[in-house]
Every structure is written in structure tokens, then in C-alpha cells.
Design a protein around this motif. Sequence first.
Motif, mmCIF file in Angstrom:
data_model
loop_
_atom_site.group_PDB
_atom_site.id
_atom_site.type_symbol
_atom_site.label_atom_id
_atom_site.label_comp_id
_atom_site.label_asym_id
_atom_site.label_seq_id
_atom_site.Cartn_x
_atom_site.Cartn_y
_atom_site.Cartn_z
ATOM 1 N N LEU A 54 77.048 -108.772 85.279
ATOM 2 C CA LEU A 54 78.276 -108.568 86.267
ATOM 3 C C LEU A 54 77.765 -107.309 87.097
ATOM 4 C CD1 LEU A 54 81.043 -108.717 83.457
ATOM 5 C CD2 LEU A 54 80.588 -110.333 85.392
ATOM 6 N N ALA A 58 77.914 -107.650 91.478
ATOM 7 C CA ALA A 58 79.017 -106.827 92.186
ATOM 8 C C ALA A 58 78.297 -105.855 93.046
ATOM 9 C CB ALA A 58 79.671 -105.951 91.112
ATOM 10 N N LEU A 73 85.431 -111.156 91.203
ATOM 11 C CA LEU A 73 85.155 -110.310 90.057
ATOM 12 C C LEU A 73 86.295 -109.450 89.406
ATOM 13 C CD1 LEU A 73 81.661 -109.127 91.469
ATOM 14 C CD2 LEU A 73 82.254 -110.867 89.768
#
Length: 102
Positions: A54, A58, A73
Amino acid sequence: MLAIDHPFESAVTQLADGTIAAQKNDFPGGDHAAGTAYMVDKLATRVADIRFTLDQIARPGAVGPTLASHLDLQHVAVIGHSFGGAAAASAMVQDPRIKAAA
């Protein structure tokens, strides 16, 4: 949808530098306490892998514009099978970016 291969747990994973990471079977058989500690460690590693993934996607420019335009996200779900399901649930508890797990 994105998928994560966990190096040394999946049959074969190619690392970013091109190295091939083959599966290692290093489960300590016969000792319940050692087996439990091993699984707790593996769970922590899988949760760290999920959170790292993640973090990476991002980053601005980390993925191409076509994929980036399809990522939301703010609405992340993590889904796994068997032990992967336990990792998904644990990651959701630890990371507020994950809104659902199965």
C-alpha cells in the motif's frame, strides 16, 4: 485488483532486482511452541508485506497512469485464502487504509 506474492512462501517470486526467490519450507515440525511462534512471525511478515505494498502504490508515479487512474486508495479491501485471510484481517486491524477484509 492487485495480487501479492510473499517471497519464499509462494512457489516462485521474482524480486524487483530480478532475483528468483523460491519457496522455503522451514516450518519447525514436532514442537508446538516453535510452530506457533513461526506462524505468528509469518503473519507479521504478511501484514508488513500488505502495508508495504500500500505504501508503494501510494507513491506518486509508482505505477503507470493507466493503473493509477483505476486505484482508489481510500477504499481498500484485502482478500486472502486460508492463512491469507488471517493476514487480511490482521492488516485491516493494524492499518486504517484498509476498509474491508475477507
